[in-house]
Design a protein around this motif. Structure first.
Motif, mmCIF file in Angstrom:
data_model
loop_
_atom_site.group_PDB
_atom_site.id
_atom_site.type_symbol
_atom_site.label_atom_id
_atom_site.label_comp_id
_atom_site.label_asym_id
_atom_site.label_seq_id
_atom_site.Cartn_x
_atom_site.Cartn_y
_atom_site.Cartn_z
ATOM 1 N N THR A 72 -32.764 -1.662 -29.298
ATOM 2 C CA THR A 72 -34.105 -1.080 -29.356
ATOM 3 C C THR A 72 -34.787 -1.297 -30.707
ATOM 4 O OG1 THR A 72 -33.052 1.038 -29.886
ATOM 5 C CG2 THR A 72 -33.704 0.675 -27.601
ATOM 6 N N ARG A 73 -34.021 -1.477 -31.773
ATOM 7 C CA ARG A 73 -34.672 -1.680 -33.080
ATOM 8 C C ARG A 73 -35.486 -2.969 -33.109
ATOM 9 N NH1 ARG A 73 -29.154 -2.358 -34.324
ATOM 10 N NH2 ARG A 73 -28.575 -4.548 -34.684
ATOM 11 N N LEU A 74 -35.161 -3.913 -32.207
ATOM 12 C CA LEU A 74 -35.911 -5.165 -32.146
ATOM 13 C C LEU A 74 -37.263 -4.992 -31.464
ATOM 14 C CD1 LEU A 74 -33.049 -7.673 -31.217
ATOM 15 C CD2 LEU A 74 -34.008 -7.177 -33.481
ATOM 16 N N LEU A 75 -37.510 -3.803 -30.921
ATOM 17 C CA LEU A 75 -38.786 -3.543 -30.255
ATOM 18 C C LEU A 75 -39.853 -3.050 -31.225
ATOM 19 C CD1 LEU A 75 -37.547 -1.798 -26.971
ATOM 20 C CD2 LEU A 75 -37.967 -4.227 -27.404
ATOM 21 N N ASP A 76 -39.488 -2.865 -32.473
ATOM 22 C CA ASP A 76 -40.454 -2.402 -33.467
ATOM 23 C C ASP A 76 -41.585 -3.424 -33.597
ATOM 24 O OD1 ASP A 76 -41.640 -0.849 -35.378
ATOM 25 O OD2 ASP A 76 -40.348 -1.527 -37.020
ATOM 26 N N GLY A 77 -42.803 -2.969 -33.387
ATOM 27 C CA GLY A 77 -43.963 -3.842 -33.469
ATOM 28 C C GLY A 77 -44.319 -4.527 -32.163
ATOM 29 N N GLU A 78 -43.475 -4.388 -31.135
ATOM 30 C CA GLU A 78 -43.765 -5.012 -29.846
ATOM 31 C C GLU A 78 -44.720 -4.126 -29.037
ATOM 32 O OE1 GLU A 78 -42.963 -7.862 -28.668
ATOM 33 O OE2 GLU A 78 -41.284 -8.572 -29.901
ATOM 34 N N PRO A 79 -45.706 -4.714 -28.353
ATOM 35 C CA PRO A 79 -46.589 -3.917 -27.490
ATOM 36 C C PRO A 79 -45.828 -3.457 -26.245
ATOM 37 C CG PRO A 79 -47.066 -6.249 -27.240
ATOM 38 C CD PRO A 79 -46.055 -6.157 -28.347
ATOM 39 N N LEU A 80 -46.013 -2.204 -25.878
ATOM 40 C CA LEU A 80 -45.280 -1.637 -24.748
ATOM 41 C C LEU A 80 -46.237 -1.183 -23.646
ATOM 42 C CD1 LEU A 80 -42.588 0.538 -26.576
ATOM 43 C CD2 LEU A 80 -42.269 -1.689 -25.478
ATOM 44 N N VAL A 81 -45.789 -1.382 -22.411
ATOM 45 C CA VAL A 81 -46.498 -0.911 -21.218
ATOM 46 C C VAL A 81 -45.607 0.132 -20.556
ATOM 47 C CG1 VAL A 81 -47.481 -1.539 -18.987
ATOM 48 C CG2 VAL A 81 -47.595 -3.153 -20.903
ATOM 49 N N LEU A 82 -46.104 1.366 -20.404
ATOM 50 C CA LEU A 82 -45.261 2.458 -19.920
ATOM 51 C C LEU A 82 -46.004 3.329 -18.911
ATOM 52 C CD1 LEU A 82 -43.782 3.615 -23.357
ATOM 53 C CD2 LEU A 82 -42.686 2.100 -21.689
ATOM 54 N N PHE A 83 -45.220 4.242 -18.289
ATOM 55 C CA PHE A 83 -45.825 5.297 -17.486
ATOM 56 C C PHE A 83 -46.571 6.258 -18.403
ATOM 57 C CE2 PHE A 83 -42.279 4.646 -14.359
ATOM 58 C CZ PHE A 83 -43.063 4.439 -13.239
ATOM 59 N N PRO A 84 -47.686 6.825 -17.966
ATOM 60 C CA PRO A 84 -48.271 7.936 -18.727
ATOM 61 C C PRO A 84 -47.364 9.158 -18.614
ATOM 62 C CG PRO A 84 -49.472 7.591 -16.675
ATOM 63 C CD PRO A 84 -48.495 6.460 -16.793
ATOM 64 N N ARG A 85 -47.309 9.949 -19.647
ATOM 65 C CA ARG A 85 -46.408 11.095 -19.634
ATOM 66 C C ARG A 85 -46.743 12.073 -18.513
ATOM 67 N NH1 ARG A 85 -44.512 15.879 -20.949
ATOM 68 N NH2 ARG A 85 -42.494 15.967 -22.020
ATOM 69 N N ASP A 86 -48.027 12.227 -18.197
ATOM 70 C CA ASP A 86 -48.419 13.162 -17.145
ATOM 71 C C ASP A 86 -47.833 12.768 -15.790
ATOM 72 O OD1 ASP A 86 -49.832 14.607 -18.967
ATOM 73 O OD2 ASP A 86 -51.795 13.789 -18.417
ATOM 74 N N SER A 87 -47.677 11.476 -15.546
ATOM 75 C CA SER A 87 -47.168 11.004 -14.258
ATOM 76 C C SER A 87 -45.649 11.046 -14.187
ATOM 77 C CB SER A 87 -47.651 9.574 -13.988
ATOM 78 O OG SER A 87 -49.055 9.530 -13.899
ATOM 79 N N GLY A 88 -44.985 10.750 -15.306
ATOM 80 C CA GLY A 88 -43.521 10.710 -15.302
ATOM 81 C C GLY A 88 -42.941 11.307 -16.560
ATOM 82 N N PRO A 89 -43.010 12.635 -16.714
ATOM 83 C CA PRO A 89 -42.531 13.247 -17.960
ATOM 84 C C PRO A 89 -41.048 13.018 -18.223
ATOM 85 C CG PRO A 89 -43.005 14.917 -16.289
ATOM 86 C CD PRO A 89 -43.559 13.634 -15.785
ATOM 87 N N GLY A 90 -40.221 13.011 -17.171
ATOM 88 C CA GLY A 90 -38.796 12.777 -17.378
ATOM 89 C C GLY A 90 -38.518 11.385 -17.911
#
Length: 297
Positions: free
Chosen positions: A182-200
């Motif tokens: 995961t340390r190699l992800l520093d500075g990488e753009p991320l696409v994720l779920f919004p927290r409201d839709s998937g808090p877990g």
């Protein structure tokens, strides 16, 4: 018309002997004869011919006896169905689940219920976590399969675990690695779920990245895994998804294991205030210990 009259008809039709038919029904012969006479009177038709040679069915008696067998079988089915409904083995169970559960977890988790409770109809809906919790609290759902934690007042049991993996464009420099820290992800753009839709899901990803001193600041958010992966294929960014999402096999997307390994749980959640026998029976078909999912084929 009483069912016992039809049972008398079938017994005599099968045995062609009033004594044997009476013993089969567990009654004396006179009450059996009375039932046959009463049935003949109600139907206004002669069912049997009686003479010194014995008992034989009339043409009408043979046809009516066959129909009576169907009626008796139907009545027995109704009694069995009513018992199964009372005991939770029949009826309809409303199950809701987050979208990512449909890839691998849901088919595996529901298979035992379909096998052991064949008369229990499962009505399945895909919903986001907040909607699932609301539906449980309002008694619109019986069981929800979601990424914990669940809402207050709900009962939850983890039944499935699977690792999170990195989804990235196939031309990305990390796409050919056997695993990515995961340390190699520093500075990488991320696409994720919004927290409201998937808090877990969000909380798991946030914990994973925080351990690598990476702030969780996605460049894009999407409510569905397929949309997230579509954005990855377009080169918008990388994503962290459940390993079961690999079954989607989107063109232009590669999946690489993440280190440190982080598992995403799936819980069966119910509202203890609206439990029914069907819910209790269904829960017994789910694994007592969480299933650790392997790689989807």
């Amino acid at each position: 018309m009483e069912l016992r009259l039809l049972q008398a008809l079938v017994a005599v039709a099968d045995e062609l002997h009033f004594g044997r038919a009476a013993r089969r029904l567990g009654i004396a012969q006179p009450p059996l004869s009375q039932r046959i006479r009463r049935l003949e009177h109600e139907l206004d038709v002669r069912l049997f011919e009686r003479n010194r040679q014995g008992v034989s069915l009339t043409t009408a008696g043979a046809e009516l006896a066959e129909q009576a067998r169907r009626v008796i079988a139907g009545a027995e089915h109704v009694e069995k169905l009513a018992y199964n409904i009372r005991s939770g083995g029949a009826g309809t169970l409303r199950v809701g689940a987050v979208g990512s559960a449909f890839y691998q977890a849901l088919p595996a988790l529901l298979a035992p219920a379909r096998e052991r409770l064949p008369e229990l109809s499962l009505h399945i809906r895909e919903m986001e976590t907040p909607q699932l919790i609301t539906a449980l609290l309002s008694a619109e759902l019986d069981v929800a399969l979601l990424r914990p934690p669940a809402g207050r007042g709900l009962r939850s049991r983890t039944v499935w675990r699977e690792p999170l993996v990195l989804a990235l464009p196939e031309g990305h420099p990390l796409a050919g690695e056997p695993e990515v820290h995961t340390r190699l992800l520093d500075g990488e753009p991320l696409v994720l779920f919004p927290r409201d839709s998937g808090p877990g899901y969000w909380d798991r990803v946030e914990t994973l990245l925080r351990a690598a001193d990476i702030a969780l600041e996605p460049v894009a958010e999407a409510d569905h895994v397929t949309t997230m992966l579509g954005l990855v294929a377009l080169g918008v960014g990388l994503s962290i998804v459940p390993a079961s999402a690999r079954v989607l096999r989107l063109t232009g997307v590669r999946y690489v294991p993440l280190q440190p390994r982080t598992e995403l749980p799936l819980a069966a959640v119910v509202n203890p205030e609206t439990l029914t026998p069907a819910v209790d029976r269904f829960l017994t078909t789910l694994p007592r210990k969480p299933v650790l999912a392997g790689d989807p084929e």
